[in-house]
Design a protein around this motif. Structure first.
Motif, PDB file in Angstrom:
ATOM      1  N   ALA A 218       0.836  -1.197   0.000  1.00 65.88           N
ATOM      2  CA  ALA A 218       0.000   0.000   0.000  1.00 65.88           C
ATOM      3  C   ALA A 218       0.872   1.249   0.000  1.00 65.88           C
ATOM      4  N   ASP A 219       0.304   2.365  -0.469  1.00 65.97           N
ATOM      5  CA  ASP A 219       1.071   3.616  -0.530  1.00 65.97           C
ATOM      6  C   ASP A 219       0.840   4.514   0.674  1.00 65.97           C
ATOM      7  N   ASP A 220       0.073   4.015   1.669  1.00 65.90           N
ATOM      8  CA  ASP A 220      -0.252   4.849   2.831  1.00 65.90           C
ATOM      9  C   ASP A 220       0.383   4.355   4.123  1.00 65.90           C
ATOM     10  N   VAL A 221       1.381   3.476   4.013  1.00 63.24           N
ATOM     11  CA  VAL A 221       2.014   2.912   5.217  1.00 63.24           C
ATOM     12  C   VAL A 221       2.667   4.013   6.048  1.00 63.24           C
ATOM     13  N   LEU A 222       3.446   4.867   5.425  1.00 61.81           N
ATOM     14  CA  LEU A 222       4.108   5.938   6.175  1.00 61.81           C
ATOM     15  C   LEU A 222       3.106   6.977   6.668  1.00 61.81           C
ATOM     16  N   THR A 223       2.014   7.165   5.934  1.00 65.75           N
ATOM     17  CA  THR A 223       0.947   8.059   6.384  1.00 65.75           C
ATOM     18  C   THR A 223       0.343   7.545   7.681  1.00 65.75           C
ATOM     19  N   ARG A 224       0.062   6.252   7.736  1.00 62.34           N
ATOM     20  CA  ARG A 224      -0.515   5.642   8.939  1.00 62.34           C
ATOM     21  C   ARG A 224       0.451   5.723  10.118  1.00 62.34           C
ATOM     22  N   ILE A 225       1.733   5.484   9.857  1.00 59.08           N
ATOM     23  CA  ILE A 225       2.726   5.558  10.934  1.00 59.08           C
ATOM     24  C   ILE A 225       2.804   6.974  11.482  1.00 59.08           C
ATOM     25  N   THR A 226       2.814   7.958  10.603  1.00 53.57           N
ATOM     26  CA  THR A 226       2.839   9.355  11.030  1.00 53.57           C
ATOM     27  C   THR A 226       1.657   9.658  11.937  1.00 53.57           C
ATOM     28  N   ALA A 227       0.465   9.226  11.535  1.00 52.85           N
ATOM     29  CA  ALA A 227      -0.743   9.496  12.319  1.00 52.85           C
ATOM     30  C   ALA A 227      -0.680   8.819  13.688  1.00 52.85           C
ATOM     31  N   LEU A 228      -0.174   7.599  13.734  1.00 45.17           N
ATOM     32  CA  LEU A 228      -0.081   6.880  15.005  1.00 45.17           C
ATOM     33  C   LEU A 228       0.814   7.610  15.998  1.00 45.17           C
ATOM     34  N   TYR A 229       1.970   8.055  15.548  1.00 41.80           N
ATOM     35  CA  TYR A 229       2.908   8.716  16.453  1.00 41.80           C
ATOM     36  C   TYR A 229       2.458  10.139  16.794  1.00 41.80           C
ATOM     37  N   GLU A 230       1.785  10.803  15.888  1.00 47.57           N
ATOM     38  CA  GLU A 230       1.251  12.126  16.205  1.00 47.57           C
ATOM     39  C   GLU A 230       0.154  12.044  17.262  1.00 47.57           C
ATOM     40  N   ALA A 231      -0.609  10.954  17.240  1.00 50.50           N
ATOM     41  CA  ALA A 231      -1.732  10.811  18.157  1.00 50.50           C
ATOM     42  C   ALA A 231      -1.327  10.336  19.549  1.00 50.50           C
ATOM     43  N   ASP A 232      -0.153   9.711  19.668  1.00 52.64           N
ATOM     44  CA  ASP A 232       0.218   9.091  20.946  1.00 52.64           C
ATOM     45  C   ASP A 232       1.697   9.307  21.252  1.00 52.64           C
ATOM     46  N   PRO A 233       2.021  10.313  22.079  1.00 49.06           N
ATOM     47  CA  PRO A 233       3.428  10.563  22.423  1.00 49.06           C
ATOM     48  C   PRO A 233       4.073   9.443  23.232  1.00 49.06           C
ATOM     49  N   GLY A 234       3.261   8.540  23.801  1.00 50.05           N
ATOM     50  CA  GLY A 234       3.813   7.430  24.571  1.00 50.05           C
ATOM     51  C   GLY A 234       4.007   6.169  23.766  1.00 50.05           C
ATOM     52  N   LEU A 235       3.800   6.278  22.451  1.00 48.39           N
ATOM     53  CA  LEU A 235       3.965   5.113  21.578  1.00 48.39           C
ATOM     54  C   LEU A 235       5.440   4.909  21.277  1.00 48.39           C
ATOM     55  N   GLY A 236       5.967   3.766  21.683  1.00 48.42           N
ATOM     56  CA  GLY A 236       7.383   3.494  21.467  1.00 48.42           C
ATOM     57  C   GLY A 236       7.662   2.712  20.202  1.00 48.42           C
ATOM     58  N   ILE A 237       6.930   1.606  20.007  1.00 49.45           N
ATOM     59  CA  ILE A 237       7.216   0.676  18.919  1.00 49.45           C
ATOM     60  C   ILE A 237       5.918   0.302  18.219  1.00 49.45           C
ATOM     61  N   VAL A 238       5.961   0.269  16.896  1.00 50.21           N
ATOM     62  CA  VAL A 238       4.836  -0.191  16.091  1.00 50.21           C
ATOM     63  C   VAL A 238       5.305  -1.383  15.273  1.00 50.21           C
ATOM     64  N   SER A 239       4.592  -2.493  15.394  1.00 50.45           N
ATOM     65  CA  SER A 239       4.923  -3.703  14.653  1.00 50.45           C
ATOM     66  C   SER A 239       4.007  -3.845  13.454  1.00 50.45           C
ATOM     67  N   PHE A 240       4.593  -4.086  12.293  1.00 53.76           N
ATOM     68  CA  PHE A 240       3.833  -4.354  11.080  1.00 53.76           C
ATOM     69  C   PHE A 240       3.280  -5.779  11.120  1.00 53.76           C
ATOM     70  N   ARG A 241       2.351  -6.060  10.203  1.00 57.14           N
ATOM     71  CA  ARG A 241       1.966  -7.441   9.902  1.00 57.14           C
ATOM     72  C   ARG A 241       2.802  -7.900   8.713  1.00 57.14           C
ATOM     73  N   ILE A 242       3.304  -9.116   8.783  1.00 58.11           N
ATOM     74  CA  ILE A 242       4.063  -9.698   7.681  1.00 58.11           C
ATOM     75  C   ILE A 242       3.232 -10.808   7.054  1.00 58.11           C
ATOM     76  N   ALA A 243       3.055 -10.746   5.744  1.00 61.06           N
ATOM     77  CA  ALA A 243       2.298 -11.771   5.014  1.00 61.06           C
ATOM     78  C   ALA A 243       3.011 -12.064   3.706  1.00 61.06           C
ATOM     79  N   ASP A 244       2.836 -13.287   3.220  1.00 60.42           N
ATOM     80  CA  ASP A 244       3.449 -13.639   1.942  1.00 60.42           C
ATOM     81  C   ASP A 244       2.600 -13.103   0.789  1.00 60.42           C
ATOM     82  N   GLU A 245       3.025 -13.409  -0.422  1.00 59.44           N
ATOM     83  CA  GLU A 245       2.346 -12.838  -1.594  1.00 59.44           C
ATOM     84  C   GLU A 245       0.925 -13.361  -1.778  1.00 59.44           C
TER      85      GLU A 245
END
Length: 287
Positions: free
Chosen positions: A91-118
């Motif tokens: 998807a082309d919005d992965v970095l957009t989502r990460i930006t929103a997550l960290y902007e919304a929560d200053p106590g957020l330390g780590i975000v884990s992606f989901r990994i899936a095969d093709e």
């Protein structure tokens, strides 16, 4: 002023096609990373796009050493995103989502992606919780995936970088435990997808040895003394029950012994409050 993102990618030079495709998927993001660093871990790098900073290391420093080199080049960003060199941001919005997550929560330390095969399948071992039946169930967790994740730079300033002594195996657990003990949240967000070829851990003697050694390192570095025998006892029992390879089992116990006699960095036992937090989240630090 928005969240400034940096992307770190390690490569051993064996996947130039996959690396090029990953970089193209980073470039297509609707929110652009301020800096992208590719570290050649003991290898020469292929030709990289002009917007990518390449760093070539004379020796393979492992996952931990290579990532720490990348961090040195990303000290001026707010969030560091680590991606496997054979992964792909579909998807082309992965970095957009990460930006929103960290902007919304200053106590957020780590975000884990989901990994899936093709084909869209997520292996159970790639779900960062004990109850791994539903890979689309997100929320707070006690660990994260090495192949795709984001780290708060403020968190790294507080808890430190990757544990060099580990080389590879369980370094994400070490980071997650330090983050949780310092009060940071670890979040699994399955909507953040990193497509990755289906693989299994390479079962050779080096894998078994480092896996066992680093289990001991985790206990020595982070567990209250009362939990050390419980944690290591559980993993000895599980390993003996699961391993059918006599050579691998011998290497595992050699690594277990190595974990006690070699330096692993500073010991700082987690607070009992952290033990309770991890238990409440479904994974007490004994398994």
């Amino acid at each position: 002023m928005g969240v400034k993102l940096g992307v770190a990618i390690l490569t051993m030079g064996t996947r130039p096609k996959e690396l090029a495709e990953l970089l193209a998927s980073v470039e297509m993001q609707t929110v652009q990373a301020a800096k992208v660093v590719v570290v050649g871990n003991g290898c020469a790098l292929p030709e990289l796009p002009s917007w990518v900073e390449g760093v070539e290391l004379a020796d393979n420093l492992g996952v931990t050493g290579g990532r720490n080199v990348a961090l040195e080049h990303l000290r001026d960003v707010d969030v560091v995103i680590d991606l496997d060199d054979d992964g792909l941001l579909v998807a082309d919005d992965v970095l957009t989502r990460i930006t929103a997550l960290y902007e919304a929560d200053p106590g957020l330390g780590i975000v884990s992606f989901r990994i899936a095969d093709e084909t869209g399948v997520t292996q159970r071992r790639h779900v960062p919780r004990l109850r791994a039946g539903d890979p689309m169930r997100g929320g707070e967790v006690t660990g994260f995936l090495g192949g795709g994740h984001a780290l708060s730079s403020k968190m790294l300033e507080q808890v430190g970088d990757w544990p060099d002594a580990f080389f590879f195996a369980h370094e994400e657990t070490d980071m997650a435990w330090r983050a949780l003990d310092a009060g940071w949240r670890v979040l699994y967000v399955p909507e953040l997808l990193l497509q990755h070829p289906r693989t299994s851990p390479t079962r050779h003697s080096f894998f078994y040895r480092v896996n066992a050694r680093n289990r001991v390192y985790l206990a020595r570095r982070h567990l209250p003394i009362l939990l050390v025998p419980a944690y290591l006892g559980v993993w000895v029992a599980l390993t003996v029950a699961r391993t059918r390879d006599a050579v691998g089992l011998k290497a595992w116990f050699a690594g277990f012994a190595e974990g006690w006699r070699t330096p692993c960095g500073r010991r700082k036992p987690m607070r009992w409050r952290t033990v309770w937090t991890m238990t409440r989240l479904g994974r007490p630090p004994i398994i």
